[in-house]
Design an enzyme around this catalytic site. Sequence first.
Site, PDB file in Angstrom:
ATOM      1  N   GLU A   1      -2.375  -3.844 -11.389  1.00  5.96           N
ATOM      2  CA  GLU A   1      -1.751  -2.382 -11.884  1.00  5.96           C
ATOM      3  C   GLU A   1      -0.386  -2.857 -11.557  1.00  5.96           C
ATOM      4  OE1 GLU A   1      -3.181   0.821 -10.008  1.00  5.96           O
ATOM      5  OE2 GLU A   1      -5.328   0.399 -10.508  1.00  5.96           O
TER       6      GLU A   1
ATOM      7  N   HIS B   1      -1.315   6.264   1.385  1.00  3.34           N
ATOM      8  CA  HIS B   1      -0.272   4.868   1.505  1.00  3.34           C
ATOM      9  C   HIS B   1      -0.602   4.097   3.206  1.00  3.34           C
ATOM     10  CE1 HIS B   1       0.871   7.121  -1.923  1.00  3.34           C
ATOM     11  NE2 HIS B   1       1.629   6.160  -2.792  1.00  3.34           N
TER      12      HIS B   1
ATOM     13  N   GLN C   1      -2.949  -1.902  -5.655  1.00  5.71           N
ATOM     14  CA  GLN C   1      -1.436  -1.304  -5.683  1.00  5.71           C
ATOM     15  C   GLN C   1      -1.492  -1.278  -3.662  1.00  5.71           C
ATOM     16  OE1 GLN C   1       0.615   1.299  -7.464  1.00  5.71           O
ATOM     17  NE2 GLN C   1       1.217  -0.758  -7.953  1.00  5.71           N
ATOM     18  N   PHE C   2      -2.877   0.089  -2.909  1.00  6.40           N
ATOM     19  CA  PHE C   2      -2.672   0.117  -1.964  1.00  6.40           C
ATOM     20  C   PHE C   2      -4.171   0.190  -1.498  1.00  6.40           C
ATOM     21  CE2 PHE C   2       1.077   2.258  -2.702  1.00  6.40           C
ATOM     22  CZ  PHE C   2       1.938   1.898  -2.654  1.00  6.40           C
ATOM     23  N   ALA C   3      -4.628  -0.094   0.289  1.00  4.23           N
ATOM     24  CA  ALA C   3      -6.002  -0.203   0.378  1.00  4.23           C
ATOM     25  C   ALA C   3      -6.716   0.778   0.310  1.00  4.23           C
ATOM     26  CB  ALA C   3      -5.690  -0.382   1.467  1.00  4.23           C
ATOM     27  N   ASP C   4      -5.142   2.410  -0.083  1.00  5.67           N
ATOM     28  CA  ASP C   4      -5.841   3.857   0.058  1.00  5.67           C
ATOM     29  C   ASP C   4      -6.894   3.726  -1.081  1.00  5.67           C
ATOM     30  OD1 ASP C   4      -3.748   4.868   2.201  1.00  5.67           O
ATOM     31  OD2 ASP C   4      -3.746   3.438   2.111  1.00  5.67           O
ATOM     32  N   TYR C   5      -6.690   3.216  -2.520  1.00 10.29           N
ATOM     33  CA  TYR C   5      -6.979   3.348  -3.598  1.00 10.29           C
ATOM     34  C   TYR C   5      -8.042   2.498  -4.166  1.00 10.29           C
ATOM     35  CZ  TYR C   5      -2.499   5.499  -3.948  1.00 10.29           C
ATOM     36  OH  TYR C   5      -1.581   6.901  -3.567  1.00 10.29           O
TER      37      TYR C   5
ATOM     38  N   SER D   1      -7.449   1.675 -13.386  1.00 10.47           N
ATOM     39  CA  SER D   1      -7.939   2.483 -13.073  1.00 10.47           C
ATOM     40  C   SER D   1      -8.949   0.908 -11.531  1.00 10.47           C
ATOM     41  CB  SER D   1      -9.015   1.382 -13.888  1.00 10.47           C
ATOM     42  OG  SER D   1     -10.753   1.523 -13.890  1.00 10.47           O
ATOM     43  N   GLU D   2      -9.520   1.131 -10.805  1.00  8.26           N
ATOM     44  CA  GLU D   2      -9.687   0.191  -9.912  1.00  8.26           C
ATOM     45  C   GLU D   2     -10.746  -0.223  -9.812  1.00  8.26           C
ATOM     46  OE1 GLU D   2      -7.883   3.063  -8.623  1.00  8.26           O
ATOM     47  OE2 GLU D   2      -5.703   1.701  -8.908  1.00  8.26           O
TER      48      GLU D   2
END
Lengths: 334, 424
Positions: free
Chosen positions: A26, A126, A79-83, A56-57
Amino acid sequence: MTMIQALRSAMDVMLERDPNVVVFGEDVGYFGGVFRCTEGLQARHGRSRVFDAPISEGGLVGVAVGMGAYGLRPVVEVQFADYFYPASDQIVSEAARLRYRSAGDFTAPITIRMPCGGGIYGGQTHSQSPEALFTHVCGIRTVMPSTPYDAKGLLIASIECDDPVIFLEPKRLYNGPFDGHADQPVVPWSKHPASEVPEGYYTLPLETAAVARPGRDVTVLAYGTMVFVAEAAVAESGVDAEIIDLRSLWPLDLPAIVESVKKTRRCVVVHEATRTSGFGAELLALVQEHCFYHLEAPIERVTGWDTPYPHALEWAYFPGPARVAAALRRVMED
Amino acid sequence: MKRPREPLRLHVPEPSGRPGQHTDFSYLHLFPAGAARLPPIDVAPADTADLSDALVRVLDDDGRAVGPWAPAAEPALLRRGLVAMLRTRAFDARMLTAQRQKKISFYMQCLGEEAIATAHALALEPGDMCFPTYRQQGLLLARDDIPMAELMCQLMSNERDPMKGRQLPVMYSYKRAGFFTISGNLATQFIQAVGWGMASAIKGDTKIASGWIGDGATAEADFHTALTFAHVYRAPVILNVVNNQWAISSFQAIAGGEATTFAARGVGCGIASLRVDGNDFLAVLAASRWAAERARSNLGPTLIEWVTYRAGAHSTSDDPSRYRPADDWEHFPLGDPIERLKRHLVALGAWSDEEHERTRKALEAEVAAAQKEAECHGTLLDGHIPPLESMFEDVYAAMPQHLRDQMRQAREAEAARRAGREET
């Protein structure tokens, strides 16, 4: 180089070197990534090698698995490990198992980059450190650098590795080392020797830890931002700790850990992630199994609390130098 | 002023036919053979909206090939197709028995769905890659370069199992035959197929991918990601939705099929989409060729909903008489794909009842011989399984130290277990 520049350089080198390397995610293409890690790569290597992807991970990792099966070497950014959670099924059930379940008929030589970690007022989504969710999965490798030099060498090694690699990048270290003292000005990487990064191709071996600071009294097992926090804790506690930067979390460099603990006879494990069933628990178990008769004190662990990552209480949550220094003193008292 | 309102009610779809009843198949929204138009392969996806709600059919009730979709297919090719379907059915029947005899632990037939995979296989070229589910064994059985005994060795998890006993039966992997490794996790392969197609496009190749999914699994997130990515990157991929009306015990309406079609989803995502009679070998061949040509010409993806019926149990662990009428398949309006192609070939004078019986018997003999050969390498009953060490191989490209340690521990534990067994 900063860590951002080092990571970008690693991708640039591999895009140049291996025509099967592709980079996508992304905002990764035209814009160059929300952290600038892929800036200029699309202009240099073309849209069919470096491109933007839908949000869309699961899709990102799913197409990467398919591309890997074809013979490409995808480098995907979440984009972030959280996602990463929407991609869990593709990571755990597919990428990690492809070689095993097909008896080597198909493989997934993919690298999934994820900015991770806190200390940036990132709040709940984040700041997370989900490494334990990956180290528990058989078939994948989990890697986390702490310096620009390591970041480039380890990323090139990860891209070249034929196993799927989760490459966690502590975003708190993107622009400079951070020792947990949020009240002090950030020092840029240019003041740090590890920002000396060769322009061209080099690799660092996976499954190899680094001694970030040699010492005699206690072994600190750390990775990512916590390597610098541990260094600050050493300065504040006066305890002559040996800091091991694991670099590869799993599979890891067990001999380096065992050698150090047998020498110091004490061990403190430090990570940002929450405590219960965190990766620290595995490190404690390994040290206990391999160094039991050498230990002179219980193994300590300093970690994030077992809560979601808060916003306002960032510095009460983040395992800073004071908490690590206290643990160093405690193990020395036993 | 407030108007009094009826309480809200949750709608939970139900099939019309439950055990002891008759299914009302009018929900299928059928059309006669030859009625659906044949669009040019460069048709704009939006202009396939009518076809996503129609039904491409070639074979009429008398076994004649009618309408614009009737493919140019030599009788020899169709005979090959009929044999492939018969072969698949004979294989399934025998393996069902083998499971009941405990020679294999598990099996899944594709009874009634044989036309889809076998005809599709004829439309692809060497090097194309299918991303199948567990019910496309026809893709493998339509080929003459895959020994049947080798498939059975996988089913038996024996010493010759190419998957080294690691996978449940039917989870084959045949890279050389363009058959991607099957996963137990539903829908994951649908988006992987898109990625494979994207890779082919990135490299400027001419190969295409073919992804497979069932009606029930379209509810998984990966179905939607696959459509989005295929559309965004105009990936050279055929997205096959096999609508056999059932996901284990769940009627296709509970997957989202009520008053709509799965093909319509494709149009909604900007993908050219067809709804095709999955029991009509000629229609499957024609639609597959059309979609393959479209993909290979850089015109983008095609979604095809194959309308068929899961005639058998979901798996050997399933008893369909507990949730649907026992005689449902007999009433399914699209019939049996084998009977329909047979009738067509007989009408052409290219096949006969006698040849049919002879072929069926020959195939049964082939399957029996293959089973005999496979059993020479062991079955679950006799413990001739792959070596213990193979359990630790292929987790990684090279075995890490912790797995080498565990392999040694497992060897010791296994030796102790065997010694204990011998003592008692």
